[in-house]
Write a protein that holds these residues in place. Structure first.
Motif, short mmCIF file in Angstrom:
data_model
loop_
_atom_site.label_atom_id
_atom_site.label_comp_id
_atom_site.label_asym_id
_atom_site.label_seq_id
_atom_site.Cartn_x
_atom_site.Cartn_y
_atom_site.Cartn_z
N PHE A 618 81.60 73.32 24.98
CA PHE A 618 80.11 73.00 25.21
C PHE A 618 80.09 71.95 26.44
CE2 PHE A 618 81.65 70.34 21.77
CZ PHE A 618 81.42 69.13 22.47
N THR A 619 78.98 71.89 27.13
CA THR A 619 78.49 70.92 28.19
C THR A 619 78.13 69.53 27.87
OG1 THR A 619 78.73 72.57 29.99
CG2 THR A 619 77.86 70.74 30.34
N VAL A 620 78.60 68.66 28.09
CA VAL A 620 77.73 67.28 27.98
C VAL A 620 77.48 66.67 29.36
CG1 VAL A 620 78.78 66.94 25.75
CG2 VAL A 620 80.10 66.22 27.73
N HIS A 621 76.37 66.36 29.11
CA HIS A 621 75.70 65.51 30.38
C HIS A 621 75.33 64.00 30.20
CE1 HIS A 621 74.54 68.76 33.25
NE2 HIS A 621 74.70 69.43 32.20
N ASP A 622 75.91 63.06 30.72
CA ASP A 622 76.09 61.86 30.51
C ASP A 622 74.24 61.41 30.92
OD1 ASP A 622 76.39 58.94 30.58
OD2 ASP A 622 78.47 59.05 30.50
N ALA A 623 73.90 60.76 30.10
CA ALA A 623 72.38 60.31 30.49
C ALA A 623 72.58 59.13 31.13
CB ALA A 623 71.61 60.01 29.26
N LEU A 624 73.54 58.46 31.15
CA LEU A 624 73.54 57.24 32.03
C LEU A 624 73.99 57.36 33.52
CD1 LEU A 624 75.44 54.77 29.41
CD2 LEU A 624 72.96 55.20 29.92
N THR A 625 74.78 58.17 33.74
CA THR A 625 75.36 58.77 35.14
C THR A 625 74.99 59.95 35.82
OG1 THR A 625 77.47 59.47 34.23
CG2 THR A 625 77.37 57.11 34.28
N GLY A 626 74.59 60.80 34.93
CA GLY A 626 74.44 62.08 35.41
C GLY A 626 75.43 63.22 35.34
N ALA A 627 76.81 62.61 35.17
CA ALA A 627 77.88 63.43 35.21
C ALA A 627 78.15 64.32 34.17
CB ALA A 627 79.00 62.45 35.03
N ALA A 628 78.53 65.45 34.19
CA ALA A 628 78.78 66.54 33.34
C ALA A 628 80.38 66.93 32.98
CB ALA A 628 78.12 67.92 33.91
N TYR A 629 80.51 67.10 31.72
CA TYR A 629 81.96 67.50 31.28
C TYR A 629 82.02 68.68 30.41
CZ TYR A 629 82.06 62.44 32.48
OH TYR A 629 82.03 61.19 33.08
N ASP A 630 83.02 69.39 30.38
CA ASP A 630 83.41 70.39 29.57
C ASP A 630 83.85 69.83 28.43
OD1 ASP A 630 83.26 73.49 28.88
OD2 ASP A 630 85.53 73.08 28.92
N TRP A 631 83.52 69.96 27.03
CA TRP A 631 84.26 69.44 26.08
C TRP A 631 84.43 70.33 25.19
CZ3 TRP A 631 82.96 63.92 23.82
CH2 TRP A 631 83.41 62.90 24.85
N GLY A 632 85.31 70.10 24.02
CA GLY A 632 85.51 70.61 22.62
C GLY A 632 85.78 69.80 21.64
N GLN A 633 86.44 70.04 20.52
CA GLN A 633 86.45 69.22 19.61
C GLN A 633 87.28 67.99 19.96
OE1 GLN A 633 89.21 70.47 16.46
NE2 GLN A 633 88.17 69.16 14.68
N ARG A 634 88.20 68.09 20.84
CA ARG A 634 89.13 66.91 21.08
C ARG A 634 89.09 66.73 22.63
NH1 ARG A 634 91.82 69.46 16.83
NH2 ARG A 634 92.50 68.27 15.31
N ASN A 635 88.76 65.39 22.82
CA ASN A 635 88.49 65.10 24.25
C ASN A 635 89.01 63.56 24.43
OD1 ASN A 635 86.27 67.27 24.63
ND2 ASN A 635 85.71 66.16 22.58
N ALA A 636 89.48 63.60 25.64
CA ALA A 636 89.94 62.11 26.20
C ALA A 636 88.71 61.37 26.88
CB ALA A 636 91.22 62.23 27.04
N VAL A 637 88.45 60.19 26.76
CA VAL A 637 87.57 59.24 27.04
C VAL A 637 88.14 58.10 27.54
CG1 VAL A 637 85.49 60.17 25.79
CG2 VAL A 637 86.84 58.33 24.84
N ARG A 638 87.62 57.55 28.74
CA ARG A 638 87.84 56.08 29.36
C ARG A 638 86.69 55.42 29.81
NH1 ARG A 638 88.07 53.68 34.48
NH2 ARG A 638 89.94 52.41 34.98
N LEU A 639 86.73 54.09 29.02
CA LEU A 639 85.63 53.29 29.18
C LEU A 639 85.92 51.91 29.77
CD1 LEU A 639 83.64 53.98 25.94
CD2 LEU A 639 83.21 55.09 27.99
N ASP A 640 85.18 51.71 30.77
CA ASP A 640 85.27 50.50 31.98
C ASP A 640 84.14 49.51 31.38
OD1 ASP A 640 85.41 48.53 33.78
OD2 ASP A 640 86.58 49.68 34.94
N PRO A 641 84.47 48.44 30.91
CA PRO A 641 83.39 47.41 30.52
C PRO A 641 82.34 47.15 31.68
CG PRO A 641 85.21 46.29 30.57
CD PRO A 641 85.65 47.88 30.69
N TYR A 642 82.91 47.00 33.08
CA TYR A 642 82.10 46.73 34.11
C TYR A 642 81.41 47.96 34.61
CZ TYR A 642 83.97 41.91 33.67
OH TYR A 642 84.15 40.80 33.13
N LEU A 643 81.95 48.84 34.58
CA LEU A 643 81.36 50.25 35.29
C LEU A 643 80.53 50.88 34.45
CD1 LEU A 643 84.42 51.47 37.51
CD2 LEU A 643 82.24 49.85 38.39
N GLN A 644 81.31 51.45 33.22
CA GLN A 644 80.62 52.06 31.97
C GLN A 644 81.27 51.95 30.93
OE1 GLN A 644 80.44 56.15 32.70
NE2 GLN A 644 78.85 56.63 31.28
#
Length: 680
Positions: A618-644
């Motif tokens: 499925f596709t996810v759209h980040d409501a904070l940045t507008g970016a889109a990603y193709d996702w499934g059950q397992r996904n890697a994420v990176r969160l930067d406290p100052y950027l996002q």
């Protein structure tokens, strides 16, 4: 219960039916019960539910849950405010019994002779159904009856038309040996009882001029506070909460930072209610007149804001009640009236009401005060410290108010023991403050939110990252990213959330040794340069506006019961979703609890909770940045406290149209500007 079959463990039921369960108009309310019978004949269950008008709503058939547990499930959707009644019924379902028996016997190789009685029973059941199904469907019933009696037809053709009626006779069943369960109540509020965004400010600070060596301080007024309404509305809030607006006592008035001696220009705490000018039904003269208040309420409504008023049942020593009804207070051994204490804290400027002294007189006066403000257009009350008043008093008061004005809502400000917090919710409080502020790790937050979901039949949380009394250490030391983190958690975990003015300016300096603000606005005027901070990029207001826009645009975020947590392999991260089966809307959030360092994590999503199959992409759209990603059950994420510090992902299948994004360029203020505000 009357009838033949056991009906047990009905839900939603609060305290064995002593209090009504809760819902809001349009909410999907799950109903379940355990029901069973002897032998192999089929059992059916349904929900009978009546609206506040006393009229029955459409027949709701229940479906069996996990095999072997005999728990039945259905959902109902109330469509009006008021007191609803529902009952679970169990019945013998002769069609389903017949259907099960015939299909098994044919599969076992039995022929028409062996099934003669079964075919005759089928005719009987279908004839009994003739008066139950819609007129347009009766022809199919008649055809099935003729086929069952058609001895010249092969057996499969004789039974096929009757077997094909399974869906029809599920919706319009023949019911025999009907057992009626107990009646239970559901109180249904308007939508804002569950879904709301609160903002708190002190009207006296808006447009205020602090004292100088040449001039005394000048309080803001309702007229000057009106100028702040567009800014609050622009952040997307829909409830504007005002601390007490009544005259403030002069006896034992507190000075800045809760000092015991007040100077001539010190304004005192609004919670020290009452003076020569009047009490709980009076407006502080510095704020304006009753007409000024009405104009303020009307102006707020024009900006989409509903005004909530503080209901604090306590008095300053010079409140008129103290003179007119000294019996309403506690007299100490030396003859003095006892002031409020929460050892070691002392509140010399406040006399608590003793509800055991003249309870009838106190009840009548409080009800009069509440109805007075309802008459002035206030339909929401934030109740100060309700846990220090008798629970049965609140049960009575809220019931009396809602009996005449069912749209009135009450928020319990009770930071106390769990049993009391839950008890206040059960007896009628619409929403509840919570322990959200003190849940500062992913594990703590998940465990606590799961507790709240388990209590969703009666308790509605309202998450606040700060209040005038509470400045948690995480905000004192976490830097600007922590303000974003706590806002994301509050706004997107709970359908209702709120924040106290100054949060968007990263106010974080505490009074030494205390979990509250230095130069606390409870005791002094505190005007702020809202426009200047926004123009200079030193305000979190655009980010808050984005969060509230995401909340409005995604129906899944309007509910609590649908909160589901997903596994993620980093304990510094939390992952949750909300799915609305009615609209298909799904929001998935991954948020960091670390405001200082970058964090990585890998999700393991519960795909059915997202409305998907385990293998779906499925596709996810980040409501904070507008970016889109193709996702499934397992996904890697990176969160930067100052950027996002968080992903707020709206799901859609790859072939669905792209949704509008709430993200704006100003919604993600730069780390440089945030840092500058923090260190200034």
């Amino acid at each position: 219960m009357s009838g033949r079959f056991p009906i047990e463990d009905v839900s939603p039921v609060v305290s064995c039916g002593r209090y009504p369960a809760r819902a809001v108009v349009g909410e999907v309310v799950p109903v379940s019960a355990v029901a069973y019978r002897e032998g192999h004949d089929a059992l059916g269950c349904n929900v009978v539910w009546l609206g506040p008008d006393g009229l029955a709503r459409p027949f709701t058939r229940m479906r069996p849950g996990e095999p072997g547990l005999d728990r039945w499930h259905a959902t109902i959707v109330p469509d009006a405010v008021g007191d609803w009644i529902f009952t679970v019924e169990a019945f013998s379902d002769p069609y389903l019994t017949w259907h099960n028996a015939v299909t098994k016997k044919i599969a076992a190789g039995q022929g028409p002779t062996e099934l003669a009685n079964d075919l005759a029973e089928g005719v009987r059941v279908l004839r009994a159904a003739a008066d139950l199904v819609p007129a347009a469907e009766r022809a199919s019933l008649d055809a099935a009856v003729r086929a069952l009696g058609g001895t010249a037809l092969p057996l499969p053709q004789r039974v096929a038309p009757a077997l094909a009626l399974a869906d029809l006779l599920w919706a319009y069943p023949v019911r025999e040996l009907v057992t009626t369960g107990e009646k239970y109540r559901i109180w249904v509020d308007r939508e804002r009882a569950l879904f709301s965004a609160w903002y708190e400010f002190f009207p006296r600070s808006e447009g205020a001029i602090p004292a100088t060596v040449d001039a005394p301080a000048r309080s803001g007024t309702f007229a000057t506070a009106t100028q702040r309404l567009p800014g609050v509305a622009a952040m997307g809030f829909d409830v504007l909460y005002l601390p007490p607006i009544h005259p403030i006592g002069r006896v034992n008035r507190k000075g800045p930072n809760n000092t015991l001696v007040a100077g001539p220009d010190d304004v005192g705490s609004p919670w020290a209610i009452g003076a020569a000018e009047g009490g709980h039904d009076t407006i502080h003269p510095d704020l304006g007149t009753p007409q000024d208040f009405r104009d303020f309420v009307a102006a707020a409504a024009e900006h989409g804001l509903e005004v909530a008023m503080d209901l604090a049942l306590q008095c300053a020593p010079d409140h008129p009640w103290v003179t007119e009804h000294p019996e309403w207070f506690t007299t100490r051994a030396d003859g003095s009236i006892a002031y409020a204490e929460n050892p070691p804290k002392k509140y010399q400027d406040i006399y608590p009401v003793n509800f055991d002294n003249d309870p009838e007189g106190i009840r009548a006066e409080v009800l009069r005060v509440v109805r007075h403000w309802v008459g002035e257009g206030v339909k929401i009350f934030r109740v100060d410290n309700p846990h220090t008043k008798p629970v049965d008093f609140w049960h009575w008061l809220i019931g009396e108010v809602k009996r005449v004005d069912p749209d009135v809502l009450f928020l319990a400000e009770a930071f106390t023991r769990p049993a009391m917090m839950h008890g206040l919710a059960k007896v009628g409080f619409t929403q509840s403050y919570t322990y959200f502020t003190w849940r500062t790790s992913a594990a703590q937050m998940r465990e606590y939110c799961e507790e709240l979901v388990a209590a969703a039949d009666y308790m509605r949380p309202n998450f606040w990252p700060n209040t005038p009394d509470i400045l948690h250490a995480s905000l004192q030391h976490g830097g600007p990213p922590m303000f974003k983190i706590r806002a994301v958690l509050a706004a997107l975990l709970s359908p209702s959330w709120g924040m106290y003015a100054g949060f968007e300016l990263f106010e974080h300096v505490a009074r030494p040794g205390a979990e509250e603000y230095i130069d606390n606005e409870k005791y002094e005027l505190r005007p702020r340069d809202w426009a200047g901070a926004l123009a200079q990029g030193r305000s979190l207001a655009p980010f808050i506006a984005t969060l509230n826009q995401v909340r409005r645009e995604n129906p899944a975020l309007h509910r609590l019961r649908n909160l589901v947590f997903h596994d993620i392999d980093n304990p510094a991260l939390i992952c949750w979703s909300k799915h609305d089966p009615t609209t298909g809307n799904t929001v998935l959030v991954i948020c960091s609890f670390d405001s200082h360092t970058v964090q990585w994590g890998n999700t393991t999503l519960d795909m059915p909770a997202l409305g998907l199959d385990w293998h779906d992409r499925f596709t996810v759209h980040d409501a904070l940045t507008g970016a889109a990603y193709d996702w499934g059950q397992r996904n890697a994420v990176r969160l930067d406290p100052y950027l996002q510090p968080a992903h707020v992902l709206v799901l859609r299948r790859p072939d669905a149209p792209a949704p509008a994004t709430a993200a704006t360029a100003s919604g993600t203020a730069s780390a440089t500007k945030d840092d500058a505000r923090w260190t200034s």
